[in-house]
Design an enzyme around this catalytic site. Structure first.
Site, mmCIF file in Angstrom:
data_model
loop_
_atom_site.group_PDB
_atom_site.id
_atom_site.type_symbol
_atom_site.label_atom_id
_atom_site.label_comp_id
_atom_site.label_asym_id
_atom_site.label_seq_id
_atom_site.Cartn_x
_atom_site.Cartn_y
_atom_site.Cartn_z
ATOM 1 N N VAL A 1 48.493 28.476 72.906
ATOM 2 C CA VAL A 1 48.513 29.753 73.621
ATOM 3 C C VAL A 1 48.699 29.505 75.111
ATOM 4 C CG1 VAL A 1 47.041 31.702 74.294
ATOM 5 C CG2 VAL A 1 46.984 30.868 71.938
ATOM 6 N N CYS A 2 49.543 30.320 75.754
ATOM 7 C CA CYS A 2 49.617 30.280 77.220
ATOM 8 C C CYS A 2 49.731 31.696 77.741
ATOM 9 C CB CYS A 2 50.775 29.404 77.693
ATOM 10 S SG CYS A 2 52.389 30.141 77.395
ATOM 11 N N ALA A 3 50.067 31.851 79.008
ATOM 12 C CA ALA A 3 50.068 33.184 79.608
ATOM 13 C C ALA A 3 51.180 34.060 79.043
ATOM 14 C CB ALA A 3 50.191 33.069 81.121
ATOM 15 N N MET B 1 49.376 35.435 76.184
ATOM 16 C CA MET B 1 48.228 36.320 76.447
ATOM 17 C C MET B 1 48.687 37.701 76.925
ATOM 18 S SD MET B 1 45.518 34.779 75.528
ATOM 19 C CE MET B 1 44.018 35.431 76.260
#
Lengths: 75, 375
Positions: B72-74, B100
């Site tokens: 998961v990242c931004a 996210m």
């Protein structure tokens, strides 16, 4: 600020600004300064965090018309 | 090995079903500490992507071999890069589509229950941010309460069940997220209702939602009975729907109560908040199911993914409803408050119509968890 190189990373999305910064940094000598221009807001937190974790120093940072500029001194 | 893409809806299902998931969060540490994807059986490892540019060998022994791994990242880009590297190292791996940013905007509609006179109550769980919106449906008409800015989700959902949105209501002027109420009302021709005491500075027309107002939808007359319940904001209004549900806005949550300070008036509003919780709510049927505008932690979710509990259960279990001493209550809701929500002043201005930020800016303003409760 005497940057030996200016890296134009405008328009690039994460992770490319840091990928390119790292590559450019690898080619510099210790103590030399790289100037980076980016429009990726994520870089605001990530570039200084990356610099810290690699031992480099952010000597200056400014924002001008959506363009974020960093000057980073190589460790 | 192949890289899979997991959507926010897939992850939401894993939360509802209490499945296991290993999350490798590659955002920087401060963003991770502020806000992450949580599930009862989720485990986490935070290693920023910029520490993995030379390779992922250093973290391979920290990753499990017997469960799904989600990177998961931004926004997606960095997690896709890290997922590729891990895949090349021989792992089965997924990354979160849209990162996210998408997680923050995902809404999961769940049915809370049927209304006695025919009709249904739906809850829209904004799982990444803890916001809850509601749709009351009866005889092809729908009323929408505390809608978030992902307006298409509500409009499409109403279409899919063959209902026309005729009324849109906000329990109060929100400070933690941007309301979609006005836009949905404009798009659908519905009437937009706001508590007038929260709307003194708004720049648009609205119907004043006042004490004892009844909004009726459908031929079977589902009554949405408004009653004034100040405390979180001066205008905060609760709704009793079909004599079964209490929509408590940001006044009463499952494990906590609303904070009175987001408009800068903590001291002034403490007694309003106490009066609402300890007298006005006490006077209601304790069989009502409380449906709040937020949840704070994932353990507030019921097994079917909804958030809601009987009022009598909350009177028995919610600490905020069980503080006999007024001074102690005052201290709890005015001291040691959690940090204020990200950009809450700008969000209030936007909800008043005084600011009109672009979508990208709206996203940024809403980043992070909601913090509308006292603890």
């Amino acid at each position: 600020m005497d940057a030996v190189k200016v890296l134009d990373a405008k328009g690039l999305a994460c992770p490319m600004p840091i990928v390119k910064t790292k590559k450019a940094m690898d080619e510099l000598e210790s103590g030399q300064i790289l100037e980076i221009h980016t429009t990726d807001k994520g870089a605001l937190n990530d570039l200084p965090a990356w610099a810290k974790s690699s031992g480099h120093e952010v000597v200056k940072q400014e924002e001008e018309n959506e363009v974020i500029k960093f000057w980073i001194k190589k460790a | 090995m192949t890289v899979q893409v997991m959507t926010s809806a897939d992850v939401t299902k894993k939360i509802f079903n209490k499945e296991k998931l290993f999350i490798l969060d590659v955002r920087n540490q401060s963003e991770y500490n502020d806000w992450k994807i949580e599930g009862e059986n989720f485990t986490h490892l935070n290693v920023p992507y910029f520490e993995l540019l030379d390779g992922v060998d250093g973290i391979l022994d920290k990753l499990p071999s017997n469960q799904d791994i989600l990177v998961v990242c931004a926004k997606e880009g960095s997690s896709a890069m890290v997922a590729d590297m891990l895949s090349e190292a021989g792992l089965d791996i997924s990354y979160l589509k849209g990162g996210m940013k998408a997680w923050s905007e995902h809404l999961e509609p769940v049915k809370v229950g049927d209304l006695k006179d025919g009709g249904q109550m739906y809850q829209f769980v904004r799982i990444g941010k803890g916001c809850l919106s509601y749709m009351v449906v009866s005889d092809g008409e729908a009323a929408l309460i505390d809608a978030t800015r992902m307006t298409d989700v509500f409009i499409n959902f109403a279409d899919s069940i063959g209902a026309k949105i005729t009324h849109v209501l906000d329990t109060h002027l929100h400070a933690d997220h941007i309301s979609g109420g006005r836009q949905i009302a404009e798009k659908t021709g519905a009437t937009y209702w706001l508590p007038p005491k929260d709307a003194t500075e708004v720049t648009f027309a609205y119907e004043p939602l006042e004490d004892e107002n009844d909004v009726t939808i459908g031929h079977t007359t589902i009554n949405i009975h408004a009653f004034y319940s100040p405390g979180h904001t001066i205008g905060s209004t609760s709704f009793v729907v079909g004599e079964q549900f209490l929509l408590s806005g940001d006044i009463l949550f499952i494990n906590s109560i609303g904070r009175p300070d987001l408009a800068g008036k903590a001291e002034d509003w403490v007694s309003d908040l106490r009066e609402t919780l300890y007298s006005r709510y006490k006077a209601l049927s304790d069989e009502l199911i409380v449906l709040p505008a937020h949840f704070m932690t994932i353990d507030e979710l019921n097994d079917n993914g909804t958030v809601g509990k009987k009022l009598k259960t909350l009177f028995a279990q919610n600490h905020g409803l069980n503080i006999a001493d007024e001074d102690e209550f005052r201290k709890m809701v005015t001291e040691n408050l959690p940090p204020q929500p990200n950009a809450y002043q700008e969000i209030r201005q936007t909800n008043m119509g005084k600011m009109n930020p672009e979508e990208e800016k709206q996203r940024e303003m809403e980043i992070g968890p909601n913090r509308c409760a006292v603890s």
